[in-house]
Scaffold this motif. Structure first.
Motif, short mmCIF file in Angstrom:
data_model
loop_
_atom_site.label_atom_id
_atom_site.label_comp_id
_atom_site.label_asym_id
_atom_site.label_seq_id
_atom_site.Cartn_x
_atom_site.Cartn_y
_atom_site.Cartn_z
N TRP A 163 0.83 -1.21 0.00
CA TRP A 163 0.00 0.00 0.00
C TRP A 163 0.86 1.26 0.00
O TRP A 163 0.61 2.21 -0.76
N ARG A 164 1.88 1.32 0.83
CA ARG A 164 2.73 2.52 0.89
C ARG A 164 3.53 2.70 -0.40
O ARG A 164 3.70 3.82 -0.88
N ARG A 165 3.98 1.60 -0.97
CA ARG A 165 4.84 1.69 -2.14
C ARG A 165 4.05 1.94 -3.43
O ARG A 165 4.54 2.59 -4.35
N SER A 166 2.81 1.46 -3.51
CA SER A 166 2.05 1.51 -4.77
C SER A 166 1.23 2.77 -4.93
O SER A 166 0.68 2.99 -6.02
N LEU A 167 1.11 3.61 -3.91
CA LEU A 167 0.27 4.79 -4.01
C LEU A 167 1.07 6.06 -3.79
O LEU A 167 2.04 6.08 -3.04
N HIS A 168 0.64 7.12 -4.48
CA HIS A 168 1.12 8.46 -4.22
C HIS A 168 0.15 9.07 -3.21
O HIS A 168 -0.95 9.49 -3.55
N HIS A 169 0.55 9.13 -1.93
CA HIS A 169 -0.38 9.41 -0.85
C HIS A 169 -0.83 10.87 -0.84
O HIS A 169 -1.92 11.17 -0.34
N ASP A 170 -0.04 11.78 -1.38
CA ASP A 170 -0.46 13.18 -1.43
C ASP A 170 -1.57 13.39 -2.44
O ASP A 170 -2.48 14.20 -2.23
N GLN A 171 -1.53 12.65 -3.56
CA GLN A 171 -2.54 12.79 -4.61
C GLN A 171 -3.62 11.72 -4.53
O GLN A 171 -4.67 11.86 -5.15
N GLY A 172 -3.38 10.63 -3.80
CA GLY A 172 -4.35 9.56 -3.73
C GLY A 172 -4.48 8.78 -5.01
O GLY A 172 -5.58 8.30 -5.35
N LEU A 173 -3.38 8.60 -5.75
CA LEU A 173 -3.40 7.91 -7.04
C LEU A 173 -2.44 6.73 -7.02
O LEU A 173 -1.45 6.72 -6.27
N LEU A 174 -2.73 5.75 -7.88
CA LEU A 174 -1.81 4.63 -8.05
C LEU A 174 -0.57 5.06 -8.81
O LEU A 174 -0.66 5.81 -9.79
N ARG A 175 0.57 4.56 -8.39
CA ARG A 175 1.80 4.85 -9.12
C ARG A 175 1.89 3.96 -10.35
O ARG A 175 1.34 2.86 -10.39
N CYS A 176 2.59 4.44 -11.33
CA CYS A 176 2.81 3.66 -12.54
C CYS A 176 3.72 2.47 -12.22
O CYS A 176 4.74 2.62 -11.53
N ILE A 177 3.35 1.30 -12.71
CA ILE A 177 4.11 0.09 -12.41
C ILE A 177 4.98 -0.36 -13.58
O ILE A 177 5.60 -1.42 -13.52
N ALA A 178 5.04 0.44 -14.64
CA ALA A 178 5.88 0.09 -15.79
C ALA A 178 7.34 0.38 -15.47
O ALA A 178 7.66 1.37 -14.79
N PRO A 179 8.26 -0.46 -15.92
CA PRO A 179 9.69 -0.19 -15.68
C PRO A 179 10.14 1.04 -16.44
O PRO A 179 9.74 1.28 -17.58
N ALA A 180 10.98 1.86 -15.79
CA ALA A 180 11.49 3.08 -16.40
C ALA A 180 12.98 2.95 -16.62
O ALA A 180 13.70 2.31 -15.85
N ALA A 181 13.46 3.59 -17.69
CA ALA A 181 14.88 3.51 -18.03
C ALA A 181 15.70 4.33 -17.03
O ALA A 181 15.39 5.48 -16.74
N GLY A 182 16.74 3.70 -16.50
CA GLY A 182 17.65 4.38 -15.59
C GLY A 182 17.16 4.49 -14.17
O GLY A 182 17.82 5.13 -13.35
N SER A 183 16.01 3.94 -13.83
CA SER A 183 15.49 4.00 -12.46
C SER A 183 14.70 2.73 -12.18
O SER A 183 14.37 1.97 -13.08
N ASP A 184 14.43 2.51 -10.92
CA ASP A 184 13.71 1.31 -10.53
C ASP A 184 12.25 1.34 -10.97
O ASP A 184 11.68 0.31 -11.34
N SER A 185 11.60 2.49 -10.92
CA SER A 185 10.18 2.59 -11.26
C SER A 185 9.89 3.96 -11.82
O SER A 185 10.66 4.91 -11.65
N CYS A 186 8.73 4.05 -12.46
CA CYS A 186 8.30 5.32 -13.05
C CYS A 186 7.73 6.21 -11.96
O CYS A 186 7.13 5.76 -11.00
N GLU A 187 7.93 7.51 -12.09
CA GLU A 187 7.45 8.48 -11.11
C GLU A 187 6.04 8.97 -11.43
O GLU A 187 5.48 9.75 -10.66
N GLY A 188 5.46 8.53 -12.52
CA GLY A 188 4.12 8.97 -12.89
C GLY A 188 3.04 8.23 -12.13
O GLY A 188 3.29 7.26 -11.40
N CYS A 189 1.81 8.69 -12.30
CA CYS A 189 0.65 8.10 -11.65
C CYS A 189 -0.42 7.76 -12.67
O CYS A 189 -0.47 8.34 -13.77
N ILE A 190 -1.29 6.83 -12.30
CA ILE A 190 -2.40 6.42 -13.17
C ILE A 190 -3.60 7.29 -12.84
O ILE A 190 -3.92 7.48 -11.66
N PRO A 191 -4.27 7.87 -13.85
CA PRO A 191 -5.44 8.71 -13.56
C PRO A 191 -6.50 7.96 -12.77
O PRO A 191 -6.66 6.75 -12.89
N GLN A 192 -7.24 8.72 -11.96
CA GLN A 192 -8.24 8.10 -11.10
C GLN A 192 -9.38 7.48 -11.90
O GLN A 192 -9.88 6.41 -11.55
#
Length: 633
Positions: free
Chosen positions: A282-311
């Motif tokens: 729960w803590r890792r999969s959500l952006h708690h300030d916006q209340g949105l799911l984080r993107c789970i697609a792999p990103a180049a040069g980092s462990d995960s994408c910093e974007g969020c999925i629209p509500q």
């Protein structure tokens, strides 16, 4: 041997004017004595006559309440003012006096539906349930399920294409075929009474029609999905998910909010939401300030994408799955729980759902005064000494907690004391009855003891006593039998299963079938005549009732007690609440710090302990503005 618990029920209460008068008196008695079952009032009202009948009944109940009631108290769960329970101060339709046309129509409908049962058994069940169709039908279904004809029909139905649903085979349900799409549509055949037709439409036809509509929508949805996939395949219009690398249509993809705009399919979004809700992310999969799911697609040069999925995309992905509506509601409730916990505002919560209200109270400066309690001086001094001894230990505990957990999540001792004083002020200024404004709940709660409200309400009632009385009432109701001839209710204490009423009517305690001359005069031949050792199982040579034993009696009583306990625990909010905040130490400590604010007494908290001490030491008074001006002048 039988124990009567009611009085004679005459058959001359069929006049419409008399029914109006009786129901008006019955509603008045329910408001005066809300903790007594309505059947007691029906029997007493028919016992007396005249213009002063209501006054005489009230006088009798005040003077000889236990003699008339004889243990028939209303279960505690019926006091709770929720949408799925009946208000204890209002007269429900099933508890009111019935007109003769409704009784005749109900009896004819049940005789047509349960042809394997005798008329006397159906009459006995109707007498027990105040001739209510919706209350008598489940009991008759249970009696009919033990019949040998039902066993044979159930055996042959395994190879039959006919449905086992009782509603679809109801004698008053007719099936018509639609001329547009060929689907079967249920319709209701008239029973001859408008009141019974309304019950059949509400409890039989409406749920059946809603289920048929849902099944048709599911079939149409499957056809639309297959058609959409075929068209996308022919046009080569599939999109590849950047998480699972599967191909899907345009209608089932979404993109994240990052600059990379990763494409994700709804299946991956649903898995991410389910893992966050029911798993450990729960803590890792959500952006708690916006209340949105984080993107789970792999990103180049980092462990995960910093974007969020629209509500809206998350909502569509969840709702389109099986049981998605409940998952989405649970997801939203958990987000709301976390947001309220992070806000750190004083809240008044509903114990049955996630609804909460802010209880900030604004008072003019200098109008609030805290005083030592003087009603029990020795008790006040004892708690004051206890507080002085515990406070240093609590201060050390809070100081160590601030280093163990994230700094700032653990309140300081001064903040805990200020919060306790605020709780004390709010409890003295706010009303004691709290109404939940959630449309699906509407529960009434006491703000002092945080138990569901009932009239008359007592905060010091023991939960164990309430549970015991509720279960005992349900078990007694399962054992009760009612004479269909005179309306006398009784419970068998001992003896055989051939019961004889004071009016002369004879019936079987197990199946409720009449055994007198007017019902065929079976007598003791209704019971099993084969020799068996006492207490050794059922007879293997016949299906007749046992003379001294009720094979299903213990099961029925146990099931009634378990169902009453389940309903009581659910309404009393003793069942586990939906998980609101997460599994890691900082958030759990934050939840514990707010437990005293929310009124949840299920787990220990520092705030709750300090609130308890403050309530036993101090009292609050608020001076009016006029008195304050007079003192200053």
């Amino acid at each position: 041997m039988t124990t009567p618990v009611a009085n004679k029920y005459p058959d001359d209460a069929n006049c419409e004017l008399q029914l109006i008068e009786l129901n008006a008196a019955l509603e008045t008695l329910i408001q005066i004595f809300p903790n007594v079952l309505p059947e007691v009032f029906r029997e007493i009202l028919l016992r007396f006559d005249g213009e002063s009948r209501l006054e005489v009944v009230v006088d009798q109940l005040v003077k000889y309440e236990h003699l008339w009631v004889q243990g028939r108290w209303r279960p505690q769960i019926e006091f709770i003012g929720t949408r799925d329970t009946v208000d204890a101060t209002k007269l429900s339709k099933k508890d009111s006096f019935r007109c003769n046309s409704y009784k005749v129509a109900v009896k004819a409908a049940l005789l047509q539906e349960f042809k394997s049962l005798s008329k006397s058994a159906i009459k006995a069940v109707l007498a027990e349930q105040n001739h209510s169709y919706t209350s008598a039908r489940p009991i008759l279904q249970g009696i009919a399920s033990r019949n040998w004809r039902h066993s044979i029909n159930k055996f042959f139905s395994r190879w039959s294409r006919r449905t086992d649903d009782e509603a679809e085979k109801h004698p008053f349900i007719r099936w018509t075929t639609s001329s547009t799409n060929g689907t079967r549509i249920p319709t209701l055949r008239k029973s001859g009474d408008d009141e019974l037709d309304h019950e059949l439409d509400q409890f039989i036809l409406t749920p059946l029609y809603a289920r048929c509509k849902a099944q048709q929508e599911a079939r149409d949805w499957d056809v639309a999905l297959r058609t959409n996939q075929d068209e996308a395949r022919n046009a080569d219009a599939f999109f590849e998910c950047e998480c699972c690398f599967s191909e899907t249509t345009f209608e089932h993809i979404t993109t994240c909010s990052s600059s990379s705009t990763h494409i994700l399919c709804f299946r991956c979004v649903l898995r991410a939401a389910s893992e966050a809700l029911y798993g450990q992310s729960w803590r890792r999969s959500l952006h708690h300030d916006q209340g949105l799911l984080r993107c789970i697609a792999p990103a180049a040069g980092s462990d995960s994408c910093e974007g969020c999925i629209p509500q809206d995309a998350t909502q569509r992905a969840i709702i389109q799955s099986n049981g998605g509506s409940q998952i989405w509601l649970r997801f939203q409730a958990r987000l709301a729980e976390e947001a309220l916990a992070r806000a750190r505002v004083p809240l008044l919560r509903c114990p049955s759902c996630s609804y909460a209200e802010v209880t900030d109270l604004y008072l003019l400066p200098g109008t609030l005064r805290h005083h030592l309690r003087t009603d029990h001086p020795f008790r006040t001094l004892s708690f004051l000494a206890l507080t002085l001894g515990i406070f240093p230990l609590l201060s050390v505990y809070l100081l160590l907690s601030s280093f163990v957990f994230e700094f700032g999540t653990t309140p300081t001792p001064a903040a805990v004391i200020r919060q306790s004083l605020s709780h004390l002020t709010q409890s003295s200024q706010f009303p004691t009855r709290f109404q939940c404004r959630a449309p699906a709940c509407s529960t009434l709660t006491c703000t002092t003891c945080f138990k569901p409200w009932r009239d008359p309400h007592t905060c010091c009632d023991s939960a164990a006593v309430e549970l015991r009385t509720t279960v005992e009432a349900a078990r007694t109701e399962a054992l009760k039998r009612t004479c269909p001839k005179c309306g006398l209710s009784f419970i068998k204490d001992s003896g055989c299963n051939k019961l004889t009423c004071v009016c002369g009517y004879t019936m079987c305690y197990v199946c409720r079938q009449g055994l007198g001359p007017e019902e065929g005069g079976e007598g003791y031949s209704h019971f099993c005549q084969h020799f068996r050792y006492a207490g050794v199982g059922r007879c293997g040579e016949c299906e007749k009732c046992d003379l001294y034993k009720d094979e299903n009696g213990d099961e029925v009583v146990k099931a009634a007690g378990l169902e009453a306990e389940r309903r009581w625990r659910k309404k009393q909010a003793f069942e586990k609440r939906p998980q609101g905040i997460a599994e890691e130490g900082g958030e759990e400590e934050e939840d514990n710090a707010n437990a005293g604010i929310t009124g949840e007494g299920e787990k220990w908290s520092v705030q709750g302990l300090v609130d308890w001490l403050v309530r036993n030491i101090l009292t609050t008074s608020v001076r009016s503005e006029g008195s304050q001006l007079g003192e200053s002048s």
